[in-house]
Design a protein around this motif. Structure first.
Motif, mmCIF file in Angstrom:
data_model
loop_
_atom_site.group_PDB
_atom_site.id
_atom_site.type_symbol
_atom_site.label_atom_id
_atom_site.label_comp_id
_atom_site.label_asym_id
_atom_site.label_seq_id
_atom_site.Cartn_x
_atom_site.Cartn_y
_atom_site.Cartn_z
ATOM 1 N N VAL A 1 1.024 -1.120 -0.095
ATOM 2 C CA VAL A 1 0.034 -0.238 0.513
ATOM 3 C C VAL A 1 0.641 1.020 0.014
ATOM 4 C CG1 VAL A 1 -0.367 0.124 2.463
ATOM 5 C CG2 VAL A 1 -1.970 1.173 1.347
ATOM 6 N N LEU A 149 -5.333 0.863 8.065
ATOM 7 C CA LEU A 149 -4.531 -0.783 7.433
ATOM 8 C C LEU A 149 -5.230 -1.698 7.558
ATOM 9 C CD1 LEU A 149 -0.909 0.624 7.464
ATOM 10 C CD2 LEU A 149 -2.296 0.507 5.258
ATOM 11 N N GLU A 150 -5.289 -1.645 9.237
ATOM 12 C CA GLU A 150 -6.261 -3.022 9.505
ATOM 13 C C GLU A 150 -7.324 -3.234 8.879
ATOM 14 O OE1 GLU A 150 -6.694 -2.196 13.651
ATOM 15 O OE2 GLU A 150 -4.689 -2.659 13.966
ATOM 16 N N GLY A 153 -6.876 -5.326 6.018
ATOM 17 C CA GLY A 153 -6.435 -6.177 5.794
ATOM 18 C C GLY A 153 -4.874 -6.091 5.345
ATOM 19 N N LEU A 154 -3.615 -5.481 6.464
ATOM 20 C CA LEU A 154 -2.675 -4.672 6.359
ATOM 21 C C LEU A 154 -1.968 -4.196 7.416
ATOM 22 C CD1 LEU A 154 -2.950 -3.328 2.468
ATOM 23 C CD2 LEU A 154 -2.354 -5.852 2.853
ATOM 24 N N SER A 155 -0.878 -4.495 7.101
ATOM 25 C CA SER A 155 -0.321 -3.951 8.234
ATOM 26 C C SER A 155 0.889 -2.736 7.675
ATOM 27 C CB SER A 155 0.133 -4.896 8.914
ATOM 28 O OG SER A 155 1.668 -4.723 8.691
ATOM 29 N N HIS A 157 3.710 -2.854 7.274
ATOM 30 C CA HIS A 157 4.760 -3.440 7.247
ATOM 31 C C HIS A 157 4.577 -3.775 5.962
ATOM 32 C CE1 HIS A 157 6.634 -4.431 11.218
ATOM 33 N NE2 HIS A 157 5.682 -4.419 11.377
ATOM 34 N N ASN A 158 3.594 -3.738 5.295
ATOM 35 C CA ASN A 158 2.879 -3.359 4.228
ATOM 36 C C ASN A 158 2.929 -2.186 2.969
ATOM 37 O OD1 ASN A 158 0.555 -5.746 5.412
ATOM 38 N ND2 ASN A 158 1.936 -6.459 3.638
ATOM 39 N N ALA A 159 3.400 -1.560 4.023
ATOM 40 C CA ALA A 159 3.029 0.749 3.453
ATOM 41 C C ALA A 159 4.699 1.204 3.429
ATOM 42 C CB ALA A 159 2.733 0.935 4.660
ATOM 43 N N CYS A 175 5.295 3.109 9.111
ATOM 44 C CA CYS A 175 5.601 2.469 7.356
ATOM 45 C C CYS A 175 6.970 1.669 7.347
ATOM 46 C CB CYS A 175 5.555 3.359 6.424
ATOM 47 S SG CYS A 175 3.732 4.850 6.361
ATOM 48 N N GLN A 176 6.995 0.731 6.553
ATOM 49 C CA GLN A 176 8.538 0.219 6.386
ATOM 50 C C GLN A 176 9.135 0.727 5.778
ATOM 51 O OE1 GLN A 176 8.205 -3.478 7.839
ATOM 52 N NE2 GLN A 176 10.719 -3.005 6.850
#
Length: 177
Positions: A1, A149-150, A153-155, A157-159, A175-176
């Motif tokens: 994302v 993000l939740e 369905g993402l965290s 770590h996906n950003a 963000c990652q």
């Protein structure tokens, strides 16, 4: 994302270029989700950019205090106490109220801080260039992004985050990349 700040990052002045919109659309066609993360008040943002929701997967508004997912608006926190509005009005301090936050010109910082202290409010002041945003304690762009993000369905770590101002530091640090 791709988690993107709006003002100053995607815009020049208040204008969102056709090229920026096309880039967002291209990113989405390539399989990435896009979340806009802005300090703007939702009603003002919708008025200025009525079609932006068609180009993103979620919005985080009011510096993290409000999330818009699948067209549904979700306050992330209770609104700042309305006693602040009355006290600012009594002092002649102009402000704008969103669903949760209160926005004030930065030149009124000392008056806002004084009123918050007098009222004993559990609030924080976040600066964004020459503006101040009064938010419930602990609410910022990072907390709003996590909620969005939740729901997708993402965290974090996906950003991949992109921003350009003081109020972006919180979400960028989550963000990652």
């Amino acid at each position: 994302v791709a988690a993107l700040d709006f003002d100053g990052t995607l815009t020049s002045g208040d204008q969102l270029s056709a090229e920026a919109v096309e880039a967002i659309d291209r990113v989405r066609r390539n399989g990435l989700l896009v979340v806009l993360v802005t300090g703007r008040i939702g009603a003002e943002f919708a008025h200025d950019h009525p079609d932006i929701g068609e180009h993103v997967d979620a919005l985080v508004l009011e510096n993290g205090a409000v999330a818009v997912i699948n067209g549904q608006t979700h306050p992330v926190a209770a609104p700042v106490d309305a006693a602040l509005d009355a006290a600012l009005t009594d002092r002649g301090v102009p402000f704008r109220r969103g669903e949760v936050l209160v926005a004030v010109d930065g030149k009124h910082a000392s008056a806002v801080l004084e009123v918050i202290g007098e009222l004993g409010l559990d609030c924080q002041i976040i600066r964004n260039r020459s503006a101040l945003m009064v938010l419930p304690a602990g609410v910022n762009k990072a907390s709003g992004l996590v909620v969005a993000l939740e729901s997708l369905g993402l965290s974090p770590h996906n950003a991949v985050g992109v921003g350009d101002a003081q109020n972006d530091h919180a979400f960028l640090s989550r963000c990652q990349v």
